[in-house]
Motif scaffolding. Sequence first.
Motif, mmCIF file in Angstrom:
data_model
loop_
_atom_site.group_PDB
_atom_site.id
_atom_site.type_symbol
_atom_site.label_atom_id
_atom_site.label_comp_id
_atom_site.label_asym_id
_atom_site.label_seq_id
_atom_site.Cartn_x
_atom_site.Cartn_y
_atom_site.Cartn_z
ATOM 1 N N ASP A 9 81.275 47.412 21.754
ATOM 2 C CA ASP A 9 82.286 46.722 22.539
ATOM 3 C C ASP A 9 81.739 45.378 22.992
ATOM 4 O OD1 ASP A 9 84.022 48.900 22.392
ATOM 5 O OD2 ASP A 9 83.041 49.869 24.093
ATOM 6 N N GLU A 10 82.659 44.462 23.348
ATOM 7 C CA GLU A 10 82.238 43.171 23.874
ATOM 8 C C GLU A 10 81.854 43.328 25.333
ATOM 9 O OE1 GLU A 10 84.672 39.770 23.175
ATOM 10 O OE2 GLU A 10 85.484 40.644 21.350
ATOM 11 N N GLY A 11 80.961 42.443 25.810
ATOM 12 C CA GLY A 11 80.544 42.473 27.203
ATOM 13 C C GLY A 11 80.510 41.069 27.757
ATOM 14 N N PRO A 12 80.247 40.943 29.063
ATOM 15 C CA PRO A 12 80.191 39.622 29.676
ATOM 16 C C PRO A 12 78.999 38.845 29.161
ATOM 17 C CG PRO A 12 79.465 41.307 31.217
ATOM 18 C CD PRO A 12 79.979 42.010 30.001
ATOM 19 N N ALA A 13 79.131 37.530 29.096
ATOM 20 C CA ALA A 13 78.054 36.679 28.610
ATOM 21 C C ALA A 13 77.652 35.688 29.688
ATOM 22 C CB ALA A 13 78.500 35.928 27.358
ATOM 23 N N VAL A 43 71.650 46.383 19.760
ATOM 24 C CA VAL A 43 72.523 47.006 18.755
ATOM 25 C C VAL A 43 73.982 46.678 19.016
ATOM 26 C CG1 VAL A 43 73.305 49.209 17.801
ATOM 27 C CG2 VAL A 43 70.875 48.837 18.219
ATOM 28 N N ALA A 44 74.405 46.756 20.273
ATOM 29 C CA ALA A 44 75.795 46.455 20.615
ATOM 30 C C ALA A 44 76.128 44.995 20.338
ATOM 31 C CB ALA A 44 76.065 46.788 22.081
ATOM 32 N N VAL A 45 75.228 44.103 20.696
ATOM 33 C CA VAL A 45 75.473 42.670 20.508
ATOM 34 C C VAL A 45 75.472 42.317 19.023
ATOM 35 C CG1 VAL A 45 74.608 40.344 20.975
ATOM 36 C CG2 VAL A 45 74.575 42.077 22.772
ATOM 37 N N ALA A 46 74.491 42.826 18.278
ATOM 38 C CA ALA A 46 74.437 42.555 16.840
ATOM 39 C C ALA A 46 75.694 43.074 16.149
ATOM 40 C CB ALA A 46 73.183 43.180 16.226
ATOM 41 N N SER A 47 76.127 44.261 16.508
ATOM 42 C CA SER A 47 77.343 44.835 15.931
ATOM 43 C C SER A 47 78.548 43.956 16.208
ATOM 44 C CB SER A 47 77.603 46.224 16.512
ATOM 45 O OG SER A 47 76.574 47.102 16.179
ATOM 46 N N ASP A 48 78.648 43.493 17.445
ATOM 47 C CA ASP A 48 79.764 42.631 17.844
ATOM 48 C C ASP A 48 79.759 41.329 17.054
ATOM 49 O OD1 ASP A 48 81.983 41.853 19.573
ATOM 50 O OD2 ASP A 48 80.539 40.445 20.450
ATOM 51 N N THR A 95 69.487 43.344 28.602
ATOM 52 C CA THR A 95 70.362 42.276 28.133
ATOM 53 C C THR A 95 69.833 41.752 26.803
ATOM 54 O OG1 THR A 95 69.144 40.509 29.240
ATOM 55 C CG2 THR A 95 70.900 41.599 30.498
ATOM 56 N N SER A 96 70.613 40.939 26.160
ATOM 57 C CA SER A 96 70.190 40.338 24.891
ATOM 58 C C SER A 96 70.393 38.833 24.931
ATOM 59 C CB SER A 96 71.000 40.923 23.728
ATOM 60 O OG SER A 96 70.705 42.284 23.564
ATOM 61 N N ALA A 97 69.471 38.134 24.287
ATOM 62 C CA ALA A 97 69.584 36.692 24.120
ATOM 63 C C ALA A 97 70.104 36.448 22.713
ATOM 64 C CB ALA A 97 68.227 36.035 24.317
#
Length: 114
Positions: A9-13, A43-48, A95-97
Amino acid sequence: MGATAPEADEGPAEKGADPVTGAALEAVGDLDWERERVAQGLVAVASDRVKGLQDRGFSLVHGGYLDLFGNAWGCVAQKGSQVIVCVVSEGTDGTSAVSRLSLDADRWEELCER
């Protein structure tokens, strides 16, 4: 198509992150990387990011983990003459950069020849 990442899912950035990027590409002074910090794991960010690129008609040229520990992931996607390079690195706080570079295919080929 190449590698993919699991769905997420998408999340806040949050803008202004200082992510890990490929040293060879980062060393090229005229490249304009877009950066952001995302409040999700790698994983979530890469998938998105993969899903978003595919939804916009990009083909995944290559994608996968960039380190042995699974803390950095990257991909190259192309649509016509546009190439996008995306690197995601996971922080210790969950978090992810994200670093994203958009350039034309001719410039990408030039960089790959270095």
